[in-house]
Write a protein that holds these residues in place. Structure first.
Motif, PDB file in Angstrom:
ATOM      1  N   LEU A  83       0.956  -1.083  -0.158  1.00 30.36           N
ATOM      2  CA  LEU A  83       0.072  -0.093  -0.164  1.00 30.36           C
ATOM      3  C   LEU A  83       0.923   1.250   0.053  1.00 30.36           C
ATOM      4  N   ALA A  84       1.790   1.286   0.879  1.00 29.68           N
ATOM      5  CA  ALA A  84       2.922   2.339   0.934  1.00 29.68           C
ATOM      6  C   ALA A  84       3.668   2.553  -0.683  1.00 29.68           C
ATOM      7  N   LEU A  85       3.607   1.380  -1.094  1.00 32.35           N
ATOM      8  CA  LEU A  85       4.360   1.721  -2.453  1.00 32.35           C
ATOM      9  C   LEU A  85       3.372   2.059  -3.633  1.00 32.35           C
ATOM     10  N   LEU A  86       2.225   1.638  -3.552  1.00 28.35           N
ATOM     11  CA  LEU A  86       1.252   2.501  -4.299  1.00 28.35           C
ATOM     12  C   LEU A  86       0.972   3.887  -4.101  1.00 28.35           C
ATOM     13  N   VAL A  87       0.909   4.267  -2.892  1.00 27.20           N
ATOM     14  CA  VAL A  87       1.042   5.890  -2.497  1.00 27.20           C
ATOM     15  C   VAL A  87       2.021   6.445  -3.211  1.00 27.20           C
ATOM     16  N   ILE A  88       3.427   5.870  -3.314  1.00 20.77           N
ATOM     17  CA  ILE A  88       4.618   6.577  -3.734  1.00 20.77           C
ATOM     18  C   ILE A  88       4.430   6.554  -5.343  1.00 20.77           C
ATOM     19  N   GLY A  89       3.770   5.462  -5.771  1.00 16.47           N
ATOM     20  CA  GLY A  89       3.515   5.339  -7.262  1.00 16.47           C
ATOM     21  C   GLY A  89       2.620   6.701  -7.825  1.00 16.47           C
ATOM     22  N   ALA A  90       1.448   6.750  -6.668  1.00 20.13           N
ATOM     23  CA  ALA A  90       0.474   7.773  -7.036  1.00 20.13           C
ATOM     24  C   ALA A  90       1.211   9.158  -7.121  1.00 20.13           C
ATOM     25  N   GLY A  91       2.146   9.263  -5.853  1.00 19.18           N
ATOM     26  CA  GLY A  91       2.851  10.763  -5.920  1.00 19.18           C
ATOM     27  C   GLY A  91       3.721  10.758  -7.124  1.00 19.18           C
ATOM     28  N   ALA A  92       4.358   9.886  -7.677  1.00 22.06           N
ATOM     29  CA  ALA A  92       4.978   9.880  -8.765  1.00 22.06           C
ATOM     30  C   ALA A  92       4.288  10.237  -9.952  1.00 22.06           C
ATOM     31  N   ILE A  93       3.125   9.896 -10.116  1.00 20.14           N
ATOM     32  CA  ILE A  93       2.339  10.142 -11.365  1.00 20.14           C
ATOM     33  C   ILE A  93       1.916  11.549 -11.203  1.00 20.14           C
ATOM     34  N   ASP A 110       7.860  10.273   0.533  1.00 22.02           N
ATOM     35  CA  ASP A 110       6.631   9.127   1.033  1.00 22.02           C
ATOM     36  C   ASP A 110       7.072   7.913   1.541  1.00 22.02           C
ATOM     37  N   VAL A 111       8.447   7.710   2.208  1.00 29.02           N
ATOM     38  CA  VAL A 111       8.732   6.652   2.680  1.00 29.02           C
ATOM     39  C   VAL A 111       8.498   6.829   4.169  1.00 29.02           C
ATOM     40  N   THR A 112       7.556   5.851   4.517  1.00 29.26           N
ATOM     41  CA  THR A 112       6.991   5.917   5.722  1.00 29.26           C
ATOM     42  C   THR A 112       7.560   4.413   6.571  1.00 29.26           C
ATOM     43  N   SER A 113       7.148   4.642   7.946  1.00 29.68           N
ATOM     44  CA  SER A 113       7.550   3.494   8.784  1.00 29.68           C
ATOM     45  C   SER A 113       7.118   1.972   8.378  1.00 29.68           C
ATOM     46  N   TYR A 114       5.749   2.115   7.965  1.00 32.83           N
ATOM     47  CA  TYR A 114       5.086   0.801   7.519  1.00 32.83           C
ATOM     48  C   TYR A 114       5.833   0.265   6.390  1.00 32.83           C
ATOM     49  N   LEU A 115       6.380   1.168   5.384  1.00 35.40           N
ATOM     50  CA  LEU A 115       6.918   0.842   4.265  1.00 35.40           C
ATOM     51  C   LEU A 115       8.271  -0.152   4.649  1.00 35.40           C
ATOM     52  N   VAL A 116       9.230   0.735   5.636  1.00 36.20           N
ATOM     53  CA  VAL A 116      10.277   0.101   6.150  1.00 36.20           C
ATOM     54  C   VAL A 116      10.137  -1.351   6.793  1.00 36.20           C
TER      55      VAL A 116
END
Length: 144
Positions: free
Chosen positions: A87-97, A115-121
Motif C-alpha cells: 500500500l505504501a508503494l502504491l502511495v509512492i507511485g501515485a505521488g510519482a504520477i 513518502d517513505v513511511t515507517s510501515y513501508l520500512v
C-alpha cells in the motif's frame, strides 16, 4: 524451523511495530519525535501498526509456551506487514504520477523519499519473517 527462531522473530517484529505504532499515534496528537523515518501523523496508521504488533506478540506468547501455532501468528503478521508495505508503494507511485506525469502544483519538488513511511520500512523488513515461515507446511516447526 525451530520454535526458538519463531520466538525471536515474533518478539523483534512485535516490538518494532509496537514502538512505531505508539510513535504514529502520539504524533497524531501533536507529539514531535525524531526517529529514522518521520511519522505520518495518521492515527489510523498507528492503529494498524499496533494491531500488527498484537498479532506478532500473541505469537511470541504462544512461542514461549512452545506452542507450534506461534508460526501462524508470525505468518499472519508478516502477510499483513507486506500488504501494508505494498500500500505504501502504491502511495509512492501515485505521488510519482502526480509529480512527473500530471505535473501537479501540489507536488512541485516532490521526491519518492518524501513518502517513505515507517510501515513501508517495517513491511520490507517483514519479508524476512515471511521467508522463514512460507514453507512451514513442508518443513514443520520443531518444538523441543
Amino acid at each position: 524451523m525451530k520454535i526458538k527462531t519463531v520466538k525471536y522473530l515474533t518478539l523483534i517484529f512485535g516490538s518494532l511495530y509496537l514502538i512505531y505504532g505508539m510513535i504514529e499515534s502520539l504524533s497524531y496528537f501533536g507529539r514531535e519525535m525524531t526517529v529514522i523515518v518521520s511519522p505520518t501523523g495518521d492515527l489510523f496508521v498507528g492503529f494498524v501498526l499496533l494491531t500488527i504488533s498484537a498479532i506478532y506478540l500473541t505469537g511470541f506468547k504462544k512461542a514461549l509456551k512452545n506452542d507450534f501455532k506461534a508460526t501462524s501468528y508470525l505468518y499472519a503478521g508478516s502477510i499483513l506487514s507486506i500488504g501494508l508495505a505494498i500500500l505504501a508503494l502504491l502511495v509512492i507511485g501515485a505521488g510519482a504520477i502526480e509529480a512527473y506525469l500530471l505535473k501537479s502544483e501540489d507536488f512541485i519538488g516532490w521526491s519518492p523519499l518524501d513518502d517513505v513511511t515507517s510501515y513501508l520500512v517495517l513491511g520490507l523488513l517483514s519479508i524476512f519473517a515471511y521467508l522463514s515461515v512460507k514453507d512451514v507446511s513442508k518443513k514443520p516447526v520443531k518444538v523441543q
